[in-house]
Design a protein around this motif. Structure first.
Motif, PDB file in Angstrom:
ATOM      1  N   ARG A 118       1.746  -3.878  13.051  1.00  0.00           N
ATOM      2  CA  ARG A 118       0.630  -2.920  13.173  1.00  0.00           C
ATOM      3  C   ARG A 118       0.597  -1.969  11.990  1.00  0.00           C
ATOM      4  O   ARG A 118      -0.473  -1.644  11.464  1.00  0.00           O
ATOM      5  N   GLN A 119       1.777  -1.520  11.548  1.00  0.00           N
ATOM      6  CA  GLN A 119       1.839  -0.626  10.397  1.00  0.00           C
ATOM      7  C   GLN A 119       1.326  -1.315   9.137  1.00  0.00           C
ATOM      8  O   GLN A 119       0.579  -0.727   8.343  1.00  0.00           O
ATOM      9  N   MET A 120       1.673  -2.575   8.964  1.00  0.00           N
ATOM     10  CA  MET A 120       1.227  -3.304   7.775  1.00  0.00           C
ATOM     11  C   MET A 120      -0.276  -3.480   7.741  1.00  0.00           C
ATOM     12  O   MET A 120      -0.883  -3.530   6.671  1.00  0.00           O
ATOM     13  N   ALA A 121      -0.899  -3.548   8.916  1.00  0.00           N
ATOM     14  CA  ALA A 121      -2.353  -3.678   8.963  1.00  0.00           C
ATOM     15  C   ALA A 121      -3.044  -2.432   8.425  1.00  0.00           C
ATOM     16  O   ALA A 121      -4.207  -2.488   8.007  1.00  0.00           O
ATOM     17  N   ARG A 122      -2.321  -1.302   8.412  1.00  0.00           N
ATOM     18  CA  ARG A 122      -2.902  -0.052   7.906  1.00  0.00           C
ATOM     19  C   ARG A 122      -2.571   0.201   6.436  1.00  0.00           C
ATOM     20  O   ARG A 122      -3.036   1.169   5.847  1.00  0.00           O
ATOM     21  N   GLU A 123      -1.727  -0.655   5.851  1.00  0.00           N
ATOM     22  CA  GLU A 123      -1.330  -0.491   4.457  1.00  0.00           C
ATOM     23  C   GLU A 123      -2.457  -0.943   3.525  1.00  0.00           C
ATOM     24  O   GLU A 123      -3.383  -1.642   3.944  1.00  0.00           O
ATOM     25  N   PRO A 124      -2.382  -0.576   2.226  1.00  0.00           N
ATOM     26  CA  PRO A 124      -3.401  -1.026   1.269  1.00  0.00           C
ATOM     27  C   PRO A 124      -3.528  -2.552   1.257  1.00  0.00           C
ATOM     28  O   PRO A 124      -2.554  -3.288   1.450  1.00  0.00           O
ATOM     29  N   THR A 125      -4.734  -3.018   1.003  1.00  0.00           N
ATOM     30  CA  THR A 125      -5.039  -4.451   1.049  1.00  0.00           C
ATOM     31  C   THR A 125      -4.138  -5.259   0.123  1.00  0.00           C
ATOM     32  O   THR A 125      -3.743  -6.388   0.463  1.00  0.00           O
ATOM     33  N   ALA A 126      -3.793  -4.713  -1.030  1.00  0.00           N
ATOM     34  CA  ALA A 126      -3.008  -5.458  -2.021  1.00  0.00           C
ATOM     35  C   ALA A 126      -1.678  -5.935  -1.454  1.00  0.00           C
ATOM     36  O   ALA A 126      -1.174  -6.990  -1.834  1.00  0.00           O
ATOM     37  N   LEU A 127      -1.114  -5.157  -0.533  1.00  0.00           N
ATOM     38  CA  LEU A 127       0.187  -5.546   0.032  1.00  0.00           C
ATOM     39  C   LEU A 127       0.078  -6.876   0.771  1.00  0.00           C
ATOM     40  O   LEU A 127       1.017  -7.674   0.764  1.00  0.00           O
ATOM     41  N   ARG A 128      -1.052  -7.131   1.396  1.00  0.00           N
ATOM     42  CA  ARG A 128      -1.217  -8.345   2.198  1.00  0.00           C
ATOM     43  C   ARG A 128      -1.801  -9.508   1.415  1.00  0.00           C
ATOM     44  O   ARG A 128      -1.825 -10.640   1.901  1.00  0.00           O
ATOM     45  N   ILE A 129      -2.288  -9.248   0.200  1.00  0.00           N
ATOM     46  CA  ILE A 129      -3.026 -10.269  -0.536  1.00  0.00           C
ATOM     47  C   ILE A 129      -2.429 -10.599  -1.899  1.00  0.00           C
ATOM     48  O   ILE A 129      -2.428 -11.760  -2.320  1.00  0.00           O
TER      49      ILE A 129
END
Length: 452
Positions: A118-129
């Motif tokens: 859930r915390q990662m979903a709120r992080e900046p987009t670059a972290l997930r992409i």
């Protein structure tokens, strides 16, 4: 025909290589020349080899895919490292797995894992992409530097490289440090996948007997003098499979011997978080001079989001980064951020306290039950999940493993872990998965069937 096929699969015979003459192979295999001719003709018909008039027989085609099974000794598949991995991963959900190498799902910090997602979903987009930086997620490396310091291992964040698993870490270091034919020392017994990795790198592997206090120091000194190994690959704390940990005196002696023979040490510290009180580490005494430390979190957080690290002296960072990028283009950015979130959540330390207490209770109970059946533990580990125990009367652990599979129980037979294949009567037990009564019932029945 099988002998030739196996040598081709193991790349002992490369494309274009000339096969032994008919006369020579007949003498080597103690068969008639007509038998060799027949075998060669059939292999030609298969397309595996070609005949050149007046020159002999040669390996045909392009390089075959690497076969680890073909490189290793042709032994019963039940004592093959890859067999144990496959059985562990492919076993049905209801199979009991005292031979596996990880905790039960119910022991893992799933609530903390959900919070991290859930915390990662709120992080900046670059972290997930986006790709991560070459060294890996900086906040996690900073955290790891502090954690290593608590164990007496001095490593700056820029001396830490993130990778996707401890297996990848060791593989990367082997690519960096050895070539085919390089001699590598391992403990005997040792983690079974070390054997598979070293086989894949075509190393010359030499085993050193492992005792309740660490490697047999006399045998270790002799192996260093005789074989001049480039590397020593080991767990020094909560050793897999024995559960033993090195004393400060043993750590000091191992380092002095390796220094005298210019041998580098790879210290796999994957079980560090299972220790309540840290025991001595080779990397701590050495200061990351000739010791390279690896570690990870698949055992205590999640095997589905794998993230590990390498701690190494500064001079080797740049060439290791180059090799990491060449072989993987980086590491899993999402997994690194996920692990950092779990580690920095206050629940992780409570999770470890709970797991350590459960493991301590499971260790005591498993030792009691195995002793009642006549098995003898090499030692009683002070933490971790593994117990290494010897069957009575020279019974065969491979036969126990076969019996276990027939009765929905996965055991880990000793020779999976042994370079010298001298652990025939040993089994490795994961104490967290050995408490179901059926485990001992099946074990006892397997022992009785051998004794009859």
């Amino acid at each position: 025909m099988s002998a030739i096929r196996d040598r081709i699969a193991a790349r002992a015979l490369a494309p274009g290589a000339r096969l032994p003459s008919v006369r020579k192979l007949a003498e080597t295999m103690d068969v008639s020349k007509s038998t060799v001719v027949e075998a060669y003709e059939r292999l030609c018909a298969e397309g595996a080899i070609v005949s050149r008039r007046g020159s002999g027989f040669f390996v045909a085609g392009a390089t075959r895919p690497l076969s680890l099974k073909a490189i290793g000794p042709q032994i019963d598949r039940v004592i093959d490292p890859i067999w144990l991995t496959l059985q562990s991963f492919q076993a049905p959900a209801d199979m009991l797995k005292p031979g596996s190498g990880w905790l039960p799902d119910a022991w893992m910090p799933d609530v903390g894992i959900q919070r991290a997602f859930r915390q990662m979903a709120r992080e900046p987009t670059a972290l997930r992409i986006s790709y991560d930086r070459p060294l890996g997620f900086a906040p996690l490396r900073q955290y790891l530097a502090r954690r290593l310091g608590e164990r007496g291992i001095v490593a700056e964040p820029d001396q830490i490289i993130l990778v996707d698993s401890s297996t990848q870490a060791v593989d990367l270091l082997l690519r960096f440090l050895i070539e085919p034919g390089t001699t590598v020392l391992v403990d005997d017994p040792c983690y079974y996948n070390f054997h598979a990795l070293l086989r894949a790198h075509r190393a010359n592997v030499v085993g050193v007997p492992f005792t309740p206090h660490g490697p047999d120091l006399d045998a270790f000194a002799t192996a260093l003098k005789t074989h001049r190994p480039r590397l020593y690959l080991t767990n020094s704390a909560l050793h897999n499979p024995t559960g033993a940990s090195l004393s400060a005196a043993t750590v000091h002696r191992v380092l002095k011997l390796c220094e005298a023979h210019d041998t580098i040490i790879i210290e796999d510290d994957i079980f560090a978080d299972f220790e309540s009180t840290p025991t001595p580490r080779l990397a701590g005494f050495d200061g990351l001079d000739r010791v390279i430390l690896t570690g990870g979190f698949s055992k205590t957080i999640s095997a589905a989001m794998r993230c590990s690290f390498i701690a190494v002296k500064g001079d080797w960072i740049e060439p290791l980064i180059d090799l990491k990028l060449a072989t993987s283009l980086g590491n899993n950015h999402v997994a690194a951020a996920f692990v950092h979130n779990v580690l920095t959540d206050g629940g992780y330390r409570r999770h470890l306290d709970s797991v350590r207490a459960k493991l301590s209770n499971a260790m005591g109970e498993t030792v009691r039950r195995l002793r009642a059946l006549g098995l003898t533990p090499l030692c009683e580990p002070q933490g971790g999940m593994f117990l290494w125990a010897e069957l009575p009367d020279g019974l065969d652990s491979a036969a126990i493993a076969r019996h276990g599979l027939q009765n929905n129980v996965l055991f880990a037979p000793g020779n999976v872990f042994s370079q010298a294949q001298n652990a025939r009567s040993f089994l490795r037990f994961n104490v967290a998965r050995s408490l179901e009564p059926q485990v001992c019932h099946v074990l006892e029945a397997g022992m009785k069937s051998q004794s009859q």
